[in-house]
Design an enzyme around this catalytic site. Sequence first.
Site, PDB file in Angstrom:
ATOM      1  N   ALA A  97       1.298   8.319  16.525  1.00  0.00           N
ATOM      2  CA  ALA A  97       1.184   9.452  15.596  1.00  0.00           C
ATOM      3  C   ALA A  97       0.342   9.058  14.381  1.00  0.00           C
ATOM      4  O   ALA A  97      -0.513   9.822  13.918  1.00  0.00           O
ATOM      5  CB  ALA A  97       2.574   9.905  15.151  1.00  0.00           C
ATOM      6  N   VAL A 101       0.810  -1.233   0.000  1.00  0.00           N
ATOM      7  CA  VAL A 101       0.000   0.000   0.000  1.00  0.00           C
ATOM      8  C   VAL A 101       0.838   1.275   0.000  1.00  0.00           C
ATOM      9  O   VAL A 101       0.312   2.360  -0.253  1.00  0.00           O
ATOM     10  CB  VAL A 101      -1.009   0.029   1.189  1.00  0.00           C
ATOM     11  CG1 VAL A 101      -2.041  -1.068   1.061  1.00  0.00           C
ATOM     12  CG2 VAL A 101      -0.299  -0.008   2.537  1.00  0.00           C
ATOM     13  N   TYR A 111       3.713   4.802  16.066  1.00  0.00           N
ATOM     14  CA  TYR A 111       2.403   4.169  15.856  1.00  0.00           C
ATOM     15  C   TYR A 111       1.272   5.102  16.315  1.00  0.00           C
ATOM     16  O   TYR A 111       0.275   5.293  15.612  1.00  0.00           O
ATOM     17  CB  TYR A 111       2.382   2.847  16.630  1.00  0.00           C
ATOM     18  CG  TYR A 111       1.141   2.005  16.437  1.00  0.00           C
ATOM     19  CD1 TYR A 111       0.951   1.266  15.272  1.00  0.00           C
ATOM     20  CD2 TYR A 111       0.178   1.921  17.435  1.00  0.00           C
ATOM     21  CE1 TYR A 111      -0.180   0.467  15.112  1.00  0.00           C
ATOM     22  CE2 TYR A 111      -0.952   1.130  17.285  1.00  0.00           C
ATOM     23  CZ  TYR A 111      -1.120   0.406  16.121  1.00  0.00           C
ATOM     24  OH  TYR A 111      -2.246  -0.378  15.965  1.00  0.00           O
ATOM     25  N   LYS A 146      -1.895   6.575  14.181  1.00  0.00           N
ATOM     26  CA  LYS A 146      -3.277   6.186  14.486  1.00  0.00           C
ATOM     27  C   LYS A 146      -4.132   7.401  14.853  1.00  0.00           C
ATOM     28  O   LYS A 146      -5.349   7.374  14.711  1.00  0.00           O
ATOM     29  CB  LYS A 146      -3.292   5.109  15.583  1.00  0.00           C
ATOM     30  CG  LYS A 146      -2.675   3.786  15.112  1.00  0.00           C
ATOM     31  CD  LYS A 146      -3.434   3.205  13.914  1.00  0.00           C
ATOM     32  CE  LYS A 146      -2.783   2.026  13.262  1.00  0.00           C
ATOM     33  NZ  LYS A 146      -3.506   1.529  12.099  1.00  0.00           N
TER      34      LYS A 146
HETATM   35  P1  NAP Z   1      -1.564  -7.971  11.627  1.00  0.00           P
HETATM   36  O1  NAP Z   1      -2.064  -9.259  12.166  1.00  0.00           O
HETATM   37  O2  NAP Z   1      -0.135  -7.638  11.821  1.00  0.00           O
HETATM   38  O3  NAP Z   1      -1.951  -7.869  10.094  1.00  0.00           O
HETATM   39  C1  NAP Z   1      -1.611  -6.744   9.353  1.00  0.00           C
HETATM   40  C2  NAP Z   1      -1.697  -7.097   7.897  1.00  0.00           C
HETATM   41  O4  NAP Z   1      -1.310  -5.929   7.146  1.00  0.00           O
HETATM   42  C3  NAP Z   1      -0.741  -8.221   7.494  1.00  0.00           C
HETATM   43  O5  NAP Z   1      -1.430  -9.156   6.700  1.00  0.00           O
HETATM   44  C4  NAP Z   1       0.330  -7.494   6.719  1.00  0.00           C
HETATM   45  O6  NAP Z   1       0.898  -8.238   5.648  1.00  0.00           O
HETATM   46  C5  NAP Z   1      -0.437  -6.348   6.106  1.00  0.00           C
HETATM   47  N1  NAP Z   1       0.463  -5.283   5.679  1.00  0.00           N
HETATM   48  C6  NAP Z   1       1.493  -4.742   6.368  1.00  0.00           C
HETATM   49  N2  NAP Z   1       2.121  -3.828   5.627  1.00  0.00           N
HETATM   50  C7  NAP Z   1       1.484  -3.799   4.431  1.00  0.00           C
HETATM   51  C8  NAP Z   1       1.678  -3.071   3.234  1.00  0.00           C
HETATM   52  N3  NAP Z   1       2.671  -2.173   3.127  1.00  0.00           N
HETATM   53  N4  NAP Z   1       0.859  -3.297   2.189  1.00  0.00           N
HETATM   54  C9  NAP Z   1      -0.144  -4.213   2.275  1.00  0.00           C
HETATM   55  N5  NAP Z   1      -0.375  -4.938   3.383  1.00  0.00           N
HETATM   56  C10 NAP Z   1       0.433  -4.733   4.448  1.00  0.00           C
HETATM   57  O7  NAP Z   1      -2.385  -6.742  12.264  1.00  0.00           O
HETATM   58  P2  NAP Z   1      -3.786  -6.702  13.041  1.00  0.00           P
HETATM   59  O8  NAP Z   1      -3.522  -6.868  14.480  1.00  0.00           O
HETATM   60  O9  NAP Z   1      -4.778  -7.555  12.367  1.00  0.00           O
HETATM   61  O10 NAP Z   1      -4.166  -5.167  12.851  1.00  0.00           O
HETATM   62  C11 NAP Z   1      -4.869  -4.694  11.720  1.00  0.00           C
HETATM   63  C12 NAP Z   1      -5.054  -3.186  11.861  1.00  0.00           C
HETATM   64  O11 NAP Z   1      -5.736  -2.885  13.075  1.00  0.00           O
HETATM   65  C13 NAP Z   1      -3.748  -2.409  11.892  1.00  0.00           C
HETATM   66  O12 NAP Z   1      -3.889  -1.187  11.218  1.00  0.00           O
HETATM   67  C14 NAP Z   1      -3.541  -2.162  13.366  1.00  0.00           C
HETATM   68  O13 NAP Z   1      -2.752  -1.024  13.600  1.00  0.00           O
HETATM   69  C15 NAP Z   1      -4.966  -1.979  13.847  1.00  0.00           C
HETATM   70  N6  NAP Z   1      -5.130  -2.273  15.264  1.00  0.00           N
HETATM   71  C16 NAP Z   1      -4.848  -3.518  15.761  1.00  0.00           C
HETATM   72  C17 NAP Z   1      -4.971  -3.752  17.123  1.00  0.00           C
HETATM   73  C18 NAP Z   1      -4.692  -5.079  17.745  1.00  0.00           C
HETATM   74  O14 NAP Z   1      -4.750  -5.164  18.981  1.00  0.00           O
HETATM   75  N7  NAP Z   1      -4.404  -6.121  16.992  1.00  0.00           N
HETATM   76  C19 NAP Z   1      -5.390  -2.710  17.966  1.00  0.00           C
HETATM   77  C20 NAP Z   1      -5.660  -1.476  17.426  1.00  0.00           C
HETATM   78  C21 NAP Z   1      -5.526  -1.267  16.069  1.00  0.00           C
HETATM   79  P3  NAP Z   1       2.280  -9.062   5.811  1.00  0.00           P
HETATM   80  O15 NAP Z   1       1.826 -10.368   6.310  1.00  0.00           O
HETATM   81  O16 NAP Z   1       2.837  -9.145   4.450  1.00  0.00           O
HETATM   82  O17 NAP Z   1       3.122  -8.269   6.752  1.00  0.00           O
END
Ligand code: NAP
Length: 246
Positions: free
Chosen positions: A156, A63, A154, A158
Amino acid sequence: MRLKDKVAMVTGGGRGIGETTCIRFAEEGAKVVVVDMNGEDIKSVVGKIKSFGGEATGMQVDVTDRVQVEKMVAETVKKYSKLDILVNNAGITADTKLVKMTEEQWDKVINVNLKGVFNCGQAAARVMSEQGYGVILNASSIVGIYGNFGQTNYAATKWGVIGMAKTWAKELGSKGIRVNAVAPGFIMTPMTEKMPEKVLDMMKEKSPLKTLGYPEDIANAYVYLASDEAKFITGAVLSVDGGVVL
Ligand code: NAP
């Protein structure tokens, strides 16, 4: 079905919250574009959706790359004739205390979590403006609202995606486009598995519900905001955090 015949794109759809969101969207009748950098993960999610008769297509895209993003949106419109929903879910962390944070750690997180959201939001908004309909949802975090130890970069980003959501809500509302942010608490995904057990236990204890969140808790919030049930909601930040901040 709450998203019947909608075309929905989910970035970072290969695992974690993104994967569950893709599956929930497909269960609600959406045609889903699963966007990720990891080809194997994409294949697995598309396979799961097709296994229950859903419609999905995978796109291996970084992205942060504007050319790839433009192509991803163009190919979606070519295949499905429209783009109704974008979930800007792709996000990364690179944690350390402010005094130790390197320029690389700062740039890496800003690039994916802010520039990635800008790239995808802009490309989608152009198509959605033309068609006079659309929903954009940005993945924020309680960390963006309240800050968190070791997460300068992070936090900043979010907070930044909330600013983008509110700005786009103002700019795009007259074109029939709603834009909102979702601020998850601590959700059990590969991202949070990296966190020390001690911190996760503390978060669980802090929640009045005495539990951490699961990907479906966030995916269900996205389903609601993406659906026409939320047709009067724009520029909002929906906290889905089990009350951990109370
Ligand atoms: P995750 O398990 O780490 O999954 C993130 C996904 O994004 C992975 O599949 C990753 O692909 C992909 N990604 C990373 N960089 C990318 C890029 N440059 N282009 C395309 N895809 C990319 O994260 P998650 O915990 O599900 O979190 C998802 C979202 O929710 C994030 O924005 C996170 O900040 C937000 N969030 C999560 C939590 C939590 O507690 N989990 C809390 C608050 C907010 P790769 O496998 O190739 O790296």
